[in-house]
Design an enzyme around this catalytic site. Sequence first.
Site, short mmCIF file in Angstrom:
data_model
loop_
_atom_site.label_atom_id
_atom_site.label_comp_id
_atom_site.label_asym_id
_atom_site.label_seq_id
_atom_site.Cartn_x
_atom_site.Cartn_y
_atom_site.Cartn_z
N SER A 4 0.81 -1.21 0.00
CA SER A 4 0.00 0.00 0.00
C SER A 4 0.84 1.25 0.00
O SER A 4 0.36 2.31 -0.37
CB SER A 4 -0.94 0.00 1.21
N TYR A 155 -2.77 -3.75 10.43
CA TYR A 155 -3.96 -3.38 9.67
C TYR A 155 -3.81 -1.95 9.16
O TYR A 155 -3.33 -1.07 9.88
CB TYR A 155 -5.21 -3.50 10.55
N GLU A 156 -4.24 -1.73 7.91
CA GLU A 156 -4.03 -0.44 7.28
C GLU A 156 -5.31 0.20 6.76
O GLU A 156 -5.30 1.36 6.36
CB GLU A 156 -3.00 -0.59 6.16
N GLN A 157 -6.41 -0.57 6.75
CA GLN A 157 -7.71 -0.07 6.30
C GLN A 157 -8.77 -0.61 7.25
O GLN A 157 -8.65 -1.74 7.72
CB GLN A 157 -7.98 -0.52 4.85
#
Length: 310
Positions: A4, A155-157
């Site tokens: 990402s 976690y990124e979203q």
Amino acid sequence: MGSSKLMAVALLIPAVLAFHAPMAATAANSNLFRDYIGAIFNGVKFTDVPINPKVRFDFILAFIIDYTTATNPPSPTNGKFNIFWQNTVLTPDAVASIKQSNPNVRVAVSMGGATVNDRPVFFNITSVDSWVANAVESLTGIIQQNNLDGIDIDYEQFQVDPDTFAECVGRLVTTLKAKGVIKFASIAPFDNADVQRHYQALWAKYGAVIDYINFQFYAYGPSTTAAQYVNFFNNQIVNYPGGNILASFTTAATTNSVPIETALSACRTLQNENKLYGIFIWAADHSRNQGFKYEIESQALLANATTTSY
């Protein structure tokens, strides 16, 4: 992480809940080096990576995700985690062997990541209680079966609000530590407003059970100077007060990230200022193409620190 930016109810022990205030101490220089591994499926092995005996060395397997690929597109599984690292190469026996051969090595696993099968991974739950119960059960199995020592949260979203994320992850880490399943936990935020809201909420309530902050400084971009990198680092000291914040860079072939030499120059400055707790690299899979030269250089720098044991 890389893509990402380049791309059974769990019962909580009241005594453990008392530790939820963030740590008060301020990190200083230490010799912690961390390397993500296994996400690219290019056959990289633990034994490929040079390990300096004068540093504390954590391999971080990438990734486990509470998603299933039995559906198209992949879908969330509410805390029931599956393995997405190259576990045909990075096996339980390989984990045991690298730790036996190198007493300064620990092995963790990272939860989440940016994508699965090129689709975004979202933190998605049915309920806090069910996610925590499922996550405790599935992570306990994976950690024990693979001889692992800790976890990393990447976690990124998100499809939940920051307080819900904080409660889920905070209760998970607290429970795994209380049960003796893990020895340490880290988080891996980066400077995105929504990401920061979620991780700072987690830090505010459960900072005392989070040992390290793998901040993705390489996400700032290719025009970043060493001085700016140091300023960004200082900003995160404010955002995560008392945290053991690691500097970082990526060895992936990209024109979208902080240049490696810029990051290393900033690391030398931070060490001179007694702020370099450690360095992590994304990722050993990419570093193999460069002969792991930056793993060697980073560890040599960290070996100057006085801390020599966990």
